[in-house]
Design an enzyme around this catalytic site. Structure first.
Site, short mmCIF file in Angstrom:
data_model
loop_
_atom_site.label_atom_id
_atom_site.label_comp_id
_atom_site.label_asym_id
_atom_site.label_seq_id
_atom_site.Cartn_x
_atom_site.Cartn_y
_atom_site.Cartn_z
N GLY A 199 50.47 -15.27 48.53
CA GLY A 199 49.16 -14.83 47.29
C GLY A 199 49.17 -15.77 45.68
O GLY A 199 48.12 -15.95 45.67
N GLU A 200 50.26 -15.60 45.44
CA GLU A 200 50.71 -16.54 44.40
C GLU A 200 50.30 -18.69 44.48
O GLU A 200 50.57 -19.31 44.78
CB GLU A 200 52.25 -16.87 44.55
N SER A 201 48.98 -18.95 43.66
CA SER A 201 48.77 -20.07 43.90
C SER A 201 49.63 -21.30 43.95
O SER A 201 49.71 -21.98 45.09
CB SER A 201 47.45 -20.38 42.64
N LYS A 238 52.66 -21.02 44.91
CA LYS A 238 53.39 -21.70 46.37
C LYS A 238 52.23 -21.89 47.64
O LYS A 238 53.46 -22.61 48.07
CB LYS A 238 53.96 -19.27 46.74
N ILE A 239 51.44 -21.37 47.39
CA ILE A 239 50.28 -22.11 47.86
C ILE A 239 50.71 -24.02 47.71
O ILE A 239 50.66 -24.58 48.87
CB ILE A 239 49.37 -21.82 47.73
#
Length: 644
Positions: A591-593, A595-596
């Site tokens: 969910g963390e941007s 990490k994406i």
């Protein structure tokens, strides 16, 4: 000596007389067909009984060419095999291609062409044979008819099928161009479609003719391979070699035809229910397509493996359809799919390892265990048992899948399924229980036969095998230190068992699972990021959310694992959305941007490096589009988003 000379002279004159009589016989046969066409053109038309006015009703040159052919037919010095076939074929083709000639005359002209081909008046060595055989295809496939009744039209279409079948089976058919062969197949299928709601006899005839054509075309693939000698692995070079052949059609048209056969599995029909139209897959066409594909594979055999484009079509397009429609098909459709896969297995087993695993996992094992109906379960079980009956199947499954750490245990799953289905209940044994028990017996006999054939001198170590040193579990080739192939397989099987245990630990506690890999010497010391990457990529049943969080972590080692993980994918030839969907199916995005962003950067770099086209200017362009797709997908499907 004089007597011997007289005998030789007698034999010569006897041979010459036989040849003259044969030429005369061909002349008479050709004259019969010519007379029949002229008689139909000249006979009274309609109810008035009036004759056709030759000069006004059609091109008078057609009638003149038919009449002038008579002068050639009975020439006493005639030798048919030395004459350009176009001379005596063209007048009949003119009749077939004319708009004004009566339909019955077209019918008779088509019959004449068929007879000429069946008599083999010319062959591939006759001067002008190449132009003649190709002109026959052009003339027949561009046949034109006057307005006529459906019965006469069906009869003419049947004649077209007969003439095209005679053409493809003729000796000179090897001189046909690629385009001509494709046109023959397309025309034949057009008749199949047109006759779907008409005469049943015509449809049966069209389907039979098309099957004969496919058999002839694909049976020749072995000869094409011999003539090509060494075929290049490159697609471009493959086409160039084929197009330079003087002998006629080759690999190019075979590829096009096989692509067409695969497309038959996607043919849709429009169904109206209560005035509402809907599209659904036409199962009749699918089954017909599978029959043709089966014939093509059976007759071409392992030769397909020598032609890269054909092989890739089977590996990608065909198996995609077989697995997709096998999951939710009728018992009849599933039975045909199983037969097709079995035929491919016999000829191309070395090239379909991944495809066969997917077919068993998503189709056969699933349908046999939890099919939508008893009949579907029974058909799936029959399909499994038919594979088990093959002498080397059991050994191949165990070696290639159960002993491979990155594959599923296909042999083990088959055994468990057969045991489950054969277990007796309180009621009398069902047919499925009997079949499953038969499958178990066959499996046991095959194992026993292979045990009897083993070399008694082969060394046998302790069992179970102990993993005492680190060896990369993703490498398939045995290490030189391993004494025998059997030892190598036992070692790989031991590695696989430990990997599955590690996977179970990983789902409950990420650190304990990865630590267990080190304890079992499945990961080197210091740790190799590729080992973790392969573990995440191929171990079944891992928690995808945990994998996603690990891959998106900013730690340097985690980023190396992410890079190695991404490099296990091959995106060549894929469009962006398909590649991204394939990539994200193996884990769940965190969910963390940030990490994406890290994950999408790794994907974008890999995708950009494997693209041969200039669609994207830089890998940053790929990244921006990917991130936009993710945001759009989130906006569309996240229930927390109120304004979409």
């Amino acid at each position: 000596m004089e007597k011997v000379a007289e005998e030789e002279e007698y034999k010569f004159y006897s041979w010459k007389e036989k040849k003259r009589r044969k030429e005369l016989s061909l002349s008479c046969m050709l004259n019969t067909e010519l007379s029949a066409v002229l008689a139909v053109i000249r006979r009274p038309q309609g109810s008035t009984g009036s004759m056709l006015p030759h000069e006004d009703s059609f091109d008078i040159s057609i009638l003149q060419s038919l009449k002038s052919l008579r002068a050639l037919i009975f020439n006493p010095q005639q030798e048919w095999r030395t004459i350009d076939p176009s001379v005596y074929i063209s007048p009949f083709l003119d009749v077939i291609q004319s708009d004004d000639i009566p339909a019955m005359a077209t019918n008779v002209a088509l019959s004449a062409i068929s007879k000429i081909l069946k008599l083999h008046i010319f062959d591939e060595k006759t001067p002008g044979a190449k132009e003649a055989i190709n002109s026959i295809v052009t003339g027949i496939t561009s046949c034109r008819l006057e307005r006529t009744d459906p019965v006469t039209e069906d009869a003419i279409m049947m004649r077209i099928l007969q003439a095209l079948t005679a053409t493809i089976k003729h000796k000179a058919s090897i001189l046909l161009a690629d385009h001509a062969v494709c046109t023959i197949v397309n025309t034949c299928f057009h008749v199949v479609q047109k006759s779907a709601n008409r005469a049943d006899l015509l449809q049966r005839g069209a389907r039979y003719a098309m099957r004969e054509m496919i058999e002839v075309i694909f049976a020749r693939l072995q000869d094409v391979e011999v003539k090509l000698g060494e075929e290049s692995e490159s697609d471009t070079e493959d086409i160039d070699i084929d197009s330079n052949m003087d002998s006629g059609y080759g690999v190019r048209c075979v590829v096009d035809i096989f692509h067409f056969l695969c497309s038959l599995l996607n043919v849709e029909e429009v169904v109206e229910v209560d005035g509402v139209s809907s599209r659904t897959i036409d199962e009749n066409v699918q089954i017909f397509g599978l029959i043709l594909i089966n014939s093509a594979v059976e007759l071409s055999g392992d030769t397909i493996g020598k032609h890269p484009k054909l092989l890739r079509m089977i590996q990608d397009d065909l198996f995609h359809h077989l697995i997709h429609y096998g999951v939710s098909s009728s018992p009849l459709m599933l039975s045909m799919i199983c037969s097709t896969v079995l035929s491919i297995y016999h000829s191309l087993r070395r090239f379909i390892r991944v495809q066969l695993e997917a077919f068993f996992e998503f189709v056969l094992l699933k349908a046999a265990a939890t099919g939508s109906s008893y009949q579907l379960q029974e058909v799936a079980l029959e399909g499994i048992i038919n594979f088990v009956r093959q002498p080397s199947f059991i050994v191949e499954m165990y070696v290639n899948y159960d002993c491979d750490p990155i594959c599923r245990n296909i042999f083990e799953e088959i055994g468990k399924l057969l045991c489950k289905l054969s277990f007796p209940g309180s009621s009398p044994l069902s047919s499925m229980q009997v079949q499953a028990f038969e499958g178990l017996l066959i499996t046991i006999h095959n194992i026993a036969d292979n045990v009897d054939n083993e070399d008694d001198s082969s060394p046998s170590g302790p069992y179970p095998v102990e993993i005492t040193e680190y060896r990369p579990f993703w490498e398939e080739k045995p290490n030189e230190e391993l004494d025998t192939w059997v030892e190598y397989l036992r070692f790989r099987k031991a590695q696989k068992k430990k990997i599955l245990i590690a996977g179970d630990h990983f789902n409950r506690d990420e650190k304990k699972g990865l630590e267990y890999l080190k304890i079992c010497q499945l990961v080197s010391d210091p740790a190799d990021p590729k080992a973790f990457a392969v573990f995440f990529r191929y171990t079944p049943g891992l928690d995808k959310s945990i994998i996603g969080d690990y891959l998106g972590d900013p730690d340097e080692f985690h980023m190396q694992v992410l890079k190695e993980f991404t490099e296990t994918f091959k995106f060549s030839g894929m469009i962006l959305d398909t590649a991204l969907r394939t990539y994200l199916a193996t884990f769940r995005l965190p969910g963390e941007s940030q990490k994406i962003q890290r994950i999408l950067e790794a994907f974008s770099e890999r995708f950009y490096d494997q693209q041969s086209s200039d669609t994207f200017a830089t890998k940053d362009a790929v990244f921006i589009l990917c991130y936009s797709l993710i945001m759009l997908n989130t906006d569309q499907h996240n229930p927390q988003v109120k304004k979409r």
